[in-house]
Design a protein around this motif. Structure first.
Motif, PDB file in Angstrom:
ATOM      1  N   ALA A 148     -66.258 -22.372   8.653  1.00 14.56           N
ATOM      2  CA  ALA A 148     -65.422 -22.381   6.891  1.00 14.56           C
ATOM      3  C   ALA A 148     -66.530 -21.962   6.296  1.00 14.56           C
ATOM      4  O   ALA A 148     -65.524 -21.556   4.461  1.00 14.56           O
ATOM      5  N   ILE A 149     -67.666 -21.620   5.940  1.00 15.32           N
ATOM      6  CA  ILE A 149     -68.192 -21.584   4.776  1.00 15.32           C
ATOM      7  C   ILE A 149     -68.264 -20.165   4.773  1.00 15.32           C
ATOM      8  O   ILE A 149     -68.579 -19.741   3.322  1.00 15.32           O
ATOM      9  N   LEU A 150     -68.038 -18.496   5.363  1.00 15.57           N
ATOM     10  CA  LEU A 150     -67.021 -18.023   5.042  1.00 15.57           C
ATOM     11  C   LEU A 150     -66.255 -18.245   3.829  1.00 15.57           C
ATOM     12  O   LEU A 150     -65.892 -17.096   3.346  1.00 15.57           O
ATOM     13  N   ALA A 151     -65.110 -18.909   3.640  1.00 15.95           N
ATOM     14  CA  ALA A 151     -64.244 -19.027   2.761  1.00 15.95           C
ATOM     15  C   ALA A 151     -64.263 -19.431   1.980  1.00 15.95           C
ATOM     16  O   ALA A 151     -64.125 -17.882   0.499  1.00 15.95           O
ATOM     17  N   LEU A 158     -64.696 -12.417  -3.778  1.00 16.82           N
ATOM     18  CA  LEU A 158     -63.263 -11.354  -4.762  1.00 16.82           C
ATOM     19  C   LEU A 158     -62.757 -11.702  -6.323  1.00 16.82           C
ATOM     20  O   LEU A 158     -62.368 -11.574  -6.327  1.00 16.82           O
ATOM     21  N   THR A 159     -63.660 -12.640  -6.424  1.00 16.43           N
ATOM     22  CA  THR A 159     -62.655 -13.448  -7.817  1.00 16.43           C
ATOM     23  C   THR A 159     -62.857 -12.218  -8.525  1.00 16.43           C
ATOM     24  O   THR A 159     -63.742 -11.432  -8.786  1.00 16.43           O
ATOM     25  N   PRO A 160     -61.718 -12.185  -9.507  1.00 19.73           N
ATOM     26  CA  PRO A 160     -61.974 -10.915 -10.789  1.00 19.73           C
ATOM     27  C   PRO A 160     -62.886 -11.867 -11.612  1.00 19.73           C
ATOM     28  O   PRO A 160     -62.886 -11.037 -12.715  1.00 19.73           O
ATOM     29  N   LEU A 161     -62.971 -12.702 -11.462  1.00 20.89           N
ATOM     30  CA  LEU A 161     -63.686 -13.266 -13.326  1.00 20.89           C
ATOM     31  C   LEU A 161     -65.299 -11.983 -13.444  1.00 20.89           C
ATOM     32  O   LEU A 161     -65.422 -12.409 -14.516  1.00 20.89           O
ATOM     33  N   SER A 303     -59.825 -18.589 -11.066  1.00 21.00           N
ATOM     34  CA  SER A 303     -60.070 -19.175  -9.997  1.00 21.00           C
ATOM     35  C   SER A 303     -59.346 -19.078  -8.949  1.00 21.00           C
ATOM     36  O   SER A 303     -59.891 -18.900  -7.275  1.00 21.00           O
ATOM     37  N   ILE A 304     -58.267 -18.493  -9.077  1.00 22.10           N
ATOM     38  CA  ILE A 304     -57.267 -18.348  -8.401  1.00 22.10           C
ATOM     39  C   ILE A 304     -56.616 -16.843  -7.856  1.00 22.10           C
ATOM     40  O   ILE A 304     -55.555 -16.727  -7.500  1.00 22.10           O
ATOM     41  N   GLY A 305     -56.924 -16.047  -8.487  1.00 23.39           N
ATOM     42  CA  GLY A 305     -57.253 -15.167  -7.990  1.00 23.39           C
ATOM     43  C   GLY A 305     -56.536 -14.386  -9.551  1.00 23.39           C
ATOM     44  O   GLY A 305     -56.535 -12.824  -9.491  1.00 23.39           O
ATOM     45  N   GLY A 306     -56.440 -14.439 -10.310  1.00 25.73           N
ATOM     46  CA  GLY A 306     -55.509 -14.723 -12.262  1.00 25.73           C
ATOM     47  C   GLY A 306     -57.630 -13.040 -12.620  1.00 25.73           C
ATOM     48  O   GLY A 306     -57.995 -13.062 -11.772  1.00 25.73           O
ATOM     49  N   PRO A 307     -56.544 -12.913 -13.027  1.00 28.39           N
ATOM     50  CA  PRO A 307     -54.853 -13.240 -14.643  1.00 28.39           C
ATOM     51  C   PRO A 307     -54.311 -12.522 -14.353  1.00 28.39           C
ATOM     52  O   PRO A 307     -52.822 -12.126 -14.714  1.00 28.39           O
ATOM     53  N   TRP A 308     -53.867 -11.115 -13.537  1.00 32.50           N
ATOM     54  CA  TRP A 308     -52.956 -10.520 -12.951  1.00 32.50           C
ATOM     55  C   TRP A 308     -52.889  -9.688 -14.095  1.00 32.50           C
ATOM     56  O   TRP A 308     -52.589  -8.727 -13.398  1.00 32.50           O
ATOM     57  N   LYS A 309     -52.895  -9.719 -15.237  1.00 28.91           N
ATOM     58  CA  LYS A 309     -52.936  -8.108 -16.132  1.00 28.91           C
ATOM     59  C   LYS A 309     -53.641  -9.109 -17.069  1.00 28.91           C
ATOM     60  O   LYS A 309     -54.475  -9.834 -17.235  1.00 28.91           O
ATOM     61  N   GLY A 445     -52.463 -21.038   3.271  1.00 25.91           N
ATOM     62  CA  GLY A 445     -52.246 -20.814   2.039  1.00 25.91           C
ATOM     63  C   GLY A 445     -52.373 -20.475   0.252  1.00 25.91           C
ATOM     64  O   GLY A 445     -52.656 -19.444  -0.139  1.00 25.91           O
ATOM     65  N   LEU A 446     -53.744 -21.711   0.475  1.00 24.14           N
ATOM     66  CA  LEU A 446     -53.983 -21.379  -0.773  1.00 24.14           C
ATOM     67  C   LEU A 446     -54.810 -19.929  -0.424  1.00 24.14           C
ATOM     68  O   LEU A 446     -54.830 -19.307  -1.474  1.00 24.14           O
ATOM     69  N   PHE A 447     -55.686 -19.990   0.302  1.00 23.15           N
ATOM     70  CA  PHE A 447     -56.666 -18.899   0.414  1.00 23.15           C
ATOM     71  C   PHE A 447     -55.736 -17.451   0.309  1.00 23.15           C
ATOM     72  O   PHE A 447     -56.845 -16.622  -0.501  1.00 23.15           O
ATOM     73  N   ALA A 448     -54.735 -17.632   1.081  1.00 23.66           N
ATOM     74  CA  ALA A 448     -54.403 -16.499   0.624  1.00 23.66           C
ATOM     75  C   ALA A 448     -53.281 -16.348  -0.246  1.00 23.66           C
ATOM     76  O   ALA A 448     -53.687 -14.279  -1.212  1.00 23.66           O
ATOM     77  N   ILE A 449     -52.866 -16.961  -1.513  1.00 21.30           N
ATOM     78  CA  ILE A 449     -52.468 -16.710  -3.039  1.00 21.30           C
ATOM     79  C   ILE A 449     -53.900 -15.892  -3.241  1.00 21.30           C
ATOM     80  O   ILE A 449     -54.138 -15.066  -4.349  1.00 21.30           O
ATOM     81  N   ILE A 450     -55.584 -16.669  -2.988  1.00 26.57           N
ATOM     82  CA  ILE A 450     -56.294 -16.147  -3.941  1.00 26.57           C
ATOM     83  C   ILE A 450     -56.734 -14.976  -3.462  1.00 26.57           C
ATOM     84  O   ILE A 450     -56.809 -14.249  -4.323  1.00 26.57           O
ATOM     85  N   VAL A 451     -57.021 -14.512  -2.055  1.00 21.17           N
ATOM     86  CA  VAL A 451     -57.106 -13.183  -1.775  1.00 21.17           C
ATOM     87  C   VAL A 451     -56.080 -11.991  -2.598  1.00 21.17           C
ATOM     88  O   VAL A 451     -56.379 -10.812  -2.878  1.00 21.17           O
ATOM     89  N   LEU A 452     -55.147 -12.674  -2.122  1.00 25.82           N
ATOM     90  CA  LEU A 452     -53.769 -11.297  -2.308  1.00 25.82           C
ATOM     91  C   LEU A 452     -53.923 -11.672  -4.549  1.00 25.82           C
ATOM     92  O   LEU A 452     -53.961 -10.229  -4.984  1.00 25.82           O
ATOM     93  N   GLY A 453     -53.415 -12.510  -4.794  1.00 27.45           N
ATOM     94  CA  GLY A 453     -53.587 -12.724  -6.759  1.00 27.45           C
ATOM     95  C   GLY A 453     -55.264 -11.539  -7.056  1.00 27.45           C
ATOM     96  O   GLY A 453     -55.369 -10.849  -8.035  1.00 27.45           O
ATOM     97  N   SER A 454     -56.967 -12.297  -6.666  1.00 29.45           N
ATOM     98  CA  SER A 454     -57.649 -11.203  -6.557  1.00 29.45           C
ATOM     99  C   SER A 454     -57.527  -9.258  -6.542  1.00 29.45           C
ATOM    100  O   SER A 454     -58.193  -9.448  -7.565  1.00 29.45           O
TER     101      SER A 454
END
Length: 653
Positions: A148-151, A158-161, A303-309, A445-454
């Motif tokens: 679980a700690i791998l998430a 991966l975070t773009p911040l 925090s969820i993979g943004g800002p995308w632009k 599903g949320l984790f997938a959104i974060i990964v793809l967004g990042s």
């Protein structure tokens, strides 16, 4: 097979692999399965974590490969090149921060290889790998070595911040070592809380000091340690009661941290006179607007993979977050759902978000508010480097909100376990309001959104930025410095956007390459022959004054403007620009010794020293004029061939 052949064959599994490979058997790779089974049996979580960190370092290396030093990187490199290693150098603030660790690293690297981006990137990536390993160590200490700690580790990697901070070398040397210190201090402090061993406390104190040497935000690390300890490690009961228990039981740790912080504050106060800007009292409206936008448009979206632009700044070496409004509000909705779900899952989850809020306010809002909010707060809020340090706290607090912390007995059992055996996992807890698999599906599903967004945000940032303009400039300048004769006069001018900082001019960037090559001139005055200037491409060109010209002197006067009553009146073809800063005069002085003439421009008369022979002379001017008047005393012959008024620039013809 001969006896000699048998003697050189490897033994064990390697022997079988060699025989199958020699026979062309495509199933030879099947003998790698024992290694896979060993990793799976021994430490699968550790192996996966190391592979994830290695992949992140390799991926970030592709970003750094097409970037270069940026803005105040050049000032810090130049300052290190012309400074001796000492306390004054290490504690110099200037336009930045008290960054003792960074100044030490920069001082060493400058003397190894100036403007070596590959070496600088290697240092950054080494800190990045260390921070990733430290994040895993802290998560493992808190929750045990469980999948679980791998998430949260993946989210951190991966975070773009941290992308913008990573590509700005000075900022990277602040934020990444701070995150390394934060994780390691947390890891050591938790071990001290569980074991009360002095060596764990000493380790935690050393990492707190390391964080302070890297960044002033290290002042908040002990606050974080106290908040996590009281919220999740001090036993049951209300948070104020747990806080009191933590303060009483671990008083040695808090006293030591306070002494360290007091010593650092003394150093900071003594260093403040070297700062070019002093703390200011911000306006309440500016603080509120900055805080809200930094939270909504930068931290939550990131925090969820943004800002995308991204919004690229002039020079294309740096970019600010530019999240689409719809996705920004979607990110806020996701954040509300995540916080609400965590509170429904675990009664103590709200404490984790409170800890994150404390860090966000103390480390990310307060420092900017007292130092920089007098400059476009709305734009500052879109700069992800201001919350890059919060990514470590974000993943720790998110994990604390959803995962149970292993207790002291489990931690002791884990530390005493046999090598190769897994740490015990906390017992699974039933979830209120629905089956466990439903929560896992939503989390996946949320984790997938974060990964793809990042991944998307990182890809777009790499496409939007480039450091090649600055790299080419420095490369051309280095070539020009190597070919220049000693003390070549060069006009010290402004730089392209990628190299520009409040204290930067061409001298600051190019001067350290070969200090004896150029004689730098801030504003030309007097006779200066062969004046040169660097162009925006880093090439060295003859300097020319662009604006208004006198045209060509009459041929009947041998190319000289006529002298009447010891005066020479010269008219421009058109008035010089109101932005004119320099006047150039091409002359021949007929005397055998230097002399003095007087030049009138726009109603202002200035003296000008001249030398025998053919030369170029310069005077600083301001405003517009239709021409000049030159006065010669004593009847000494003077030939003025051409005059230009305007602003200096490179002559590329």
């Amino acid at each position: 097979m001969s006896q000699a052949d048998e003697q050189v064959q490897p033994a064990g599994p390697g022997k079988a692999l060699a025989r199958q490979a020699a026979a062309g058997d495509l199933d030879a790779w099947a003998d790698l399965r024992p290694a896979y089974r060993w990793a799976q049996r021994r430490r699968p979580v550790l192996v996966v974590a190391v592979l994830m960190i290695a992949a992140q370092v390799a991926w970030r290396a592709t970003l750094l490969r097409h970037l270069y030093f940026y803005r105040d990187d050049f000032f810090n490199l130049d300052f290190a090149a012309r400074s001796s290693f000492g306390w004054h150098y290490l504690t110099y603030i200037g336009t930045g921060h008290l960054m003792i660790l960074q100044r030490a690293v920069i001082w060493v690297l400058v003397r190894v290889s100036l403007y070596n981006w590959g070496l600088a990137s290697a240092v950054t990536l080494a800190f990045l790998a260390g921070a990733g390993l430290a994040a895993f160590a802290a998560l493992r200490t808190l929750f045990g070595e469980r999948p679980a700690i791998l998430a949260p580790l993946a989210v951190y990697l991966l975070t773009p911040l941290g992308l913008a901070a990573l590509g700005w070398w000075t900022v990277a040397l602040e934020t990444i070592p701070l995150q390394l210190a934060l994780f390691m201090a947390l890891n050591s402090h938790i071990r001290y809380v569980r074991t009360e061993r002095t060596r764990s406390l000493v380790s935690a104190v050393c990492w707190v000091i390391f964080g302070l040497l890297a960044f002033e935000k290290g002042l908040v690390v002990p606050v974080l340690l106290l908040a996590v300890t009281s919220a999740f490690l001090a036993g049951v009961g209300s948070w104020p009661r747990a806080l009191g228990q933590a303060l009483r039981r671990y008083w040695r740790a808090w006293l030591t941290y306070v002494l360290v912080l007091a010593g650092y504050l003394i150093v900071l106060i003594l260093a403040l006179p070297t700062a070019t800007s002093q703390p200011l009292v911000p306006r309440a409206a500016a603080v509120a607007g900055f805080s809200w936008r930094l939270l909504k448009d930068t931290l939550v979206t990131g925090s969820i993979g943004g800002p995308w632009k991204w919004w690229t700044l002039p020079g294309h070496a740096y970019a600010l977050a530019a999240p689409p409004p719809d996705l920004t509000w979607f990110a806020c909705l996701v954040a509300v759902v995540v916080v609400g779900a965590s509170v429904l899952r675990r009664r103590l989850a709200w404490r984790a978000w409170a800890v994150l809020a404390v860090w966000f306010v103390l480390a990310d809002i307060v420092p900017v508010s007292i130092g920089r909010l007098n400059w476009y707060p709305a734009l500052l809020a879109l700069d992800t480097r201001y919350v890059a340090d919060a990514t470590g706290v974000l993943i720790v607090c998110t994990a604390l909100a959803f995962l149970p912390v292993i207790d002291t007995d489990q931690a002791r059992l884990a530390s005493a376990r046999e090598p190769g055996r897994r740490a015990p996992r906390p017992a699974a807890r039933s979830l209120p309001g629905g089956p466990e698999h439903a929560w896992r599906v939503v989390a996946a599903g949320l984790f997938a959104i974060i990964v793809l967004g990042s991944v998307w945000s990182a890809t777009t940032y790499r496409s939007a930025t480039s450091g090649q303009t600055a790299a080419r400039f420095v490369g051309h300048a280095a070539t020009a410095a190597a070919a220049a004769t000693r003390n070549t006069p060069v006009l010290d001018t402004a730089l392209p956007a990628q190299l520009t900082d409040a204290a930067n001019t061409a001298r600051a960037v190019i001067g350290p390459i070969r200090p004896a090559a150029f004689r730098w001139i801030g504003q030309p005055r007097g006779t200066v022959d062969g004046l040169r200037i660097f162009g925006s491409d880093g090439q060295l060109y003859p300097a020319w004054v662009y604006g208004a010209t006198s045209g060509t002197a009459p041929a009947r006067n041998h190319g000289c403007f006529k002298v009447r009553n010891n005066e020479i009146t010269i008219r421009f073809w058109h008035p010089s620009p109101v932005t004119s800063t320099a006047l150039r005069i091409g002359y021949i002085w007929g005397a055998k010794s230097p002399g003095q003439i007087y030049v009138s421009y726009a109603g202002t008369v200035q003296g000008l020293s001249v030398r025998p022979g053919l030369h170029s002379a310069y005077l600083p001017v301001s405003g517009s004029a239709t021409g000049i008047t030159v006065t010669v005393l004593g009847g000494t012959p003077l030939c003025v061939g051409d005059v230009e008024a305007g602003r200096p620039g490179p002559h590329r013809g």
